[in-house]
Design an enzyme around this catalytic site. Sequence first.
Site, PDB file in Angstrom:
ATOM      1  N   LYS A 186     -89.771 -27.084  24.334  1.00  0.00           N
ATOM      2  CA  LYS A 186     -89.528 -25.687  23.954  1.00  0.00           C
ATOM      3  C   LYS A 186     -89.582 -24.741  25.139  1.00  0.00           C
ATOM      4  O   LYS A 186     -88.788 -23.795  25.239  1.00  0.00           O
ATOM      5  CB  LYS A 186     -90.523 -25.260  22.880  1.00  0.00           C
ATOM      6  CG  LYS A 186     -90.253 -25.884  21.526  1.00  0.00           C
ATOM      7  CD  LYS A 186     -91.277 -25.438  20.504  1.00  0.00           C
ATOM      8  CE  LYS A 186     -90.988 -26.071  19.145  1.00  0.00           C
ATOM      9  NZ  LYS A 186     -92.026 -25.721  18.148  1.00  0.00           N
ATOM     10  N   ALA A 209     -91.917 -13.325  11.124  1.00  0.00           N
ATOM     11  CA  ALA A 209     -93.056 -12.400  11.241  1.00  0.00           C
ATOM     12  C   ALA A 209     -94.382 -13.133  11.372  1.00  0.00           C
ATOM     13  O   ALA A 209     -95.290 -12.666  12.074  1.00  0.00           O
ATOM     14  CB  ALA A 209     -93.095 -11.469  10.028  1.00  0.00           C
ATOM     15  N   GLU A 261     -98.360 -33.723  13.249  1.00  0.00           N
ATOM     16  CA  GLU A 261     -97.174 -33.779  12.405  1.00  0.00           C
ATOM     17  C   GLU A 261     -96.798 -35.246  12.249  1.00  0.00           C
ATOM     18  O   GLU A 261     -96.487 -35.917  13.233  1.00  0.00           O
ATOM     19  CB  GLU A 261     -96.006 -33.002  12.997  1.00  0.00           C
ATOM     20  CG  GLU A 261     -94.768 -33.019  12.107  1.00  0.00           C
ATOM     21  CD  GLU A 261     -93.638 -32.143  12.621  1.00  0.00           C
ATOM     22  OE1 GLU A 261     -92.462 -32.530  12.450  1.00  0.00           O
ATOM     23  OE2 GLU A 261     -93.934 -31.075  13.205  1.00  0.00           O
ATOM     24  N   ASP A 310     -96.968 -35.358  17.520  1.00  0.00           N
ATOM     25  CA  ASP A 310     -95.837 -35.701  16.655  1.00  0.00           C
ATOM     26  C   ASP A 310     -95.686 -37.210  16.582  1.00  0.00           C
ATOM     27  O   ASP A 310     -95.450 -37.869  17.611  1.00  0.00           O
ATOM     28  CB  ASP A 310     -94.559 -35.080  17.200  1.00  0.00           C
ATOM     29  CG  ASP A 310     -94.604 -33.562  17.188  1.00  0.00           C
ATOM     30  OD1 ASP A 310     -94.778 -32.998  16.101  1.00  0.00           O
ATOM     31  OD2 ASP A 310     -94.467 -32.953  18.269  1.00  0.00           O
ATOM     32  N   ASP A 316     -83.886 -32.268   9.560  1.00  0.00           N
ATOM     33  CA  ASP A 316     -84.603 -32.252  10.836  1.00  0.00           C
ATOM     34  C   ASP A 316     -84.895 -33.655  11.369  1.00  0.00           C
ATOM     35  O   ASP A 316     -85.208 -33.825  12.549  1.00  0.00           O
ATOM     36  CB  ASP A 316     -85.907 -31.472  10.673  1.00  0.00           C
ATOM     37  CG  ASP A 316     -86.528 -31.089  11.998  1.00  0.00           C
ATOM     38  OD1 ASP A 316     -85.799 -30.543  12.841  1.00  0.00           O
ATOM     39  OD2 ASP A 316     -87.726 -31.348  12.197  1.00  0.00           O
ATOM     40  N   ASP A 337     -98.260 -29.869  18.882  1.00  0.00           N
ATOM     41  CA  ASP A 337     -98.582 -30.865  17.870  1.00  0.00           C
ATOM     42  C   ASP A 337     -98.616 -32.256  18.486  1.00  0.00           C
ATOM     43  O   ASP A 337     -97.975 -32.518  19.507  1.00  0.00           O
ATOM     44  CB  ASP A 337     -97.511 -30.892  16.779  1.00  0.00           C
ATOM     45  CG  ASP A 337     -97.530 -29.664  15.888  1.00  0.00           C
ATOM     46  OD1 ASP A 337     -98.297 -28.725  16.171  1.00  0.00           O
ATOM     47  OD2 ASP A 337     -96.770 -29.645  14.908  1.00  0.00           O
ATOM     48  N   TYR A 343     -96.912 -20.247  24.634  1.00  0.00           N
ATOM     49  CA  TYR A 343     -96.769 -21.686  24.402  1.00  0.00           C
ATOM     50  C   TYR A 343     -97.466 -22.493  25.489  1.00  0.00           C
ATOM     51  O   TYR A 343     -98.115 -23.505  25.207  1.00  0.00           O
ATOM     52  CB  TYR A 343     -95.277 -22.029  24.348  1.00  0.00           C
ATOM     53  CG  TYR A 343     -94.967 -23.491  24.170  1.00  0.00           C
ATOM     54  CD1 TYR A 343     -95.084 -24.100  22.922  1.00  0.00           C
ATOM     55  CD2 TYR A 343     -94.531 -24.254  25.254  1.00  0.00           C
ATOM     56  CE1 TYR A 343     -94.772 -25.446  22.763  1.00  0.00           C
ATOM     57  CE2 TYR A 343     -94.227 -25.593  25.086  1.00  0.00           C
ATOM     58  CZ  TYR A 343     -94.346 -26.191  23.847  1.00  0.00           C
ATOM     59  OH  TYR A 343     -94.050 -27.519  23.694  1.00  0.00           O
TER      60      TYR A 343
END
Length: 250
Positions: free
Chosen positions: A191, A166, A75, A40, A118, A38, A217
């Site tokens: 990450k 999922a 985001e 951000d 968050d 993203d 990723y």
Amino acid sequence: MDQLKQVVGLVRSVLAPELLGTYLHGSAVLGGLNPASDLDVLAVTRKSLDGRKRRALLEGLLKISGLTATVRPVELTVVVQSEVRPWRFPPVGDFLFGEWLREELRAGGLPQPGPMPDLALVLTMALAGDHPLTGPPPARLLDPVPHADLVRASIAGIPELLDNLADDTRNVLLTLARVWATLATGRIEPKDAAADWAVSRLPPEHRPVLEHARYLYRNCLYAEETWSHELTAQVRPHVDEVLIHINELR
């Protein structure tokens, strides 16, 4: 980065003159953007947005953000300075847009103010990244977040992560690895770096799932993501193992 300029231009045009500053955070300041990362952005304002500004910001973001090889997901988090300085937990966010909210927002909802644990992570990344897009350095507008509140914020997001396991497997696995790493080290890592840290601490049978999520990723858009039946069967046991380590630290 033309898309980032579009986001900043939209924020400035909609939120001025109440805008105090906009700041890059997330992957762009922690270690570099990957194919599906993203953009951000955090915006700090003097007062809460009215309905007209919420609508204008949402409509603009729906046009700018995307999930393609040339258009990144955006985001955008907007906070009112007085809601986060002086710092208290849980913080209140004023506006939040992300691609995972697109369908809900297009159905008629406008992002509204509310508790946003968050934000502890968002503000910490913005302060550490120290990357103003407009306005002064973030430390002039924001207070540092105590480590205890980083822990509280990280843990608060786990139930929602598990609900999305999922449908958003890659992101959930990597985020859980980052929660574990943050609780253990006090740092918020990219990450994939958090996955590196976690893989080295997992039993061998629980490593392949996270290694695959890390590969996706670093190399793939969400639309290109694939999971074999063998790996899919290992996802929940892997998550249970990581949750054991998180619970030991909380």
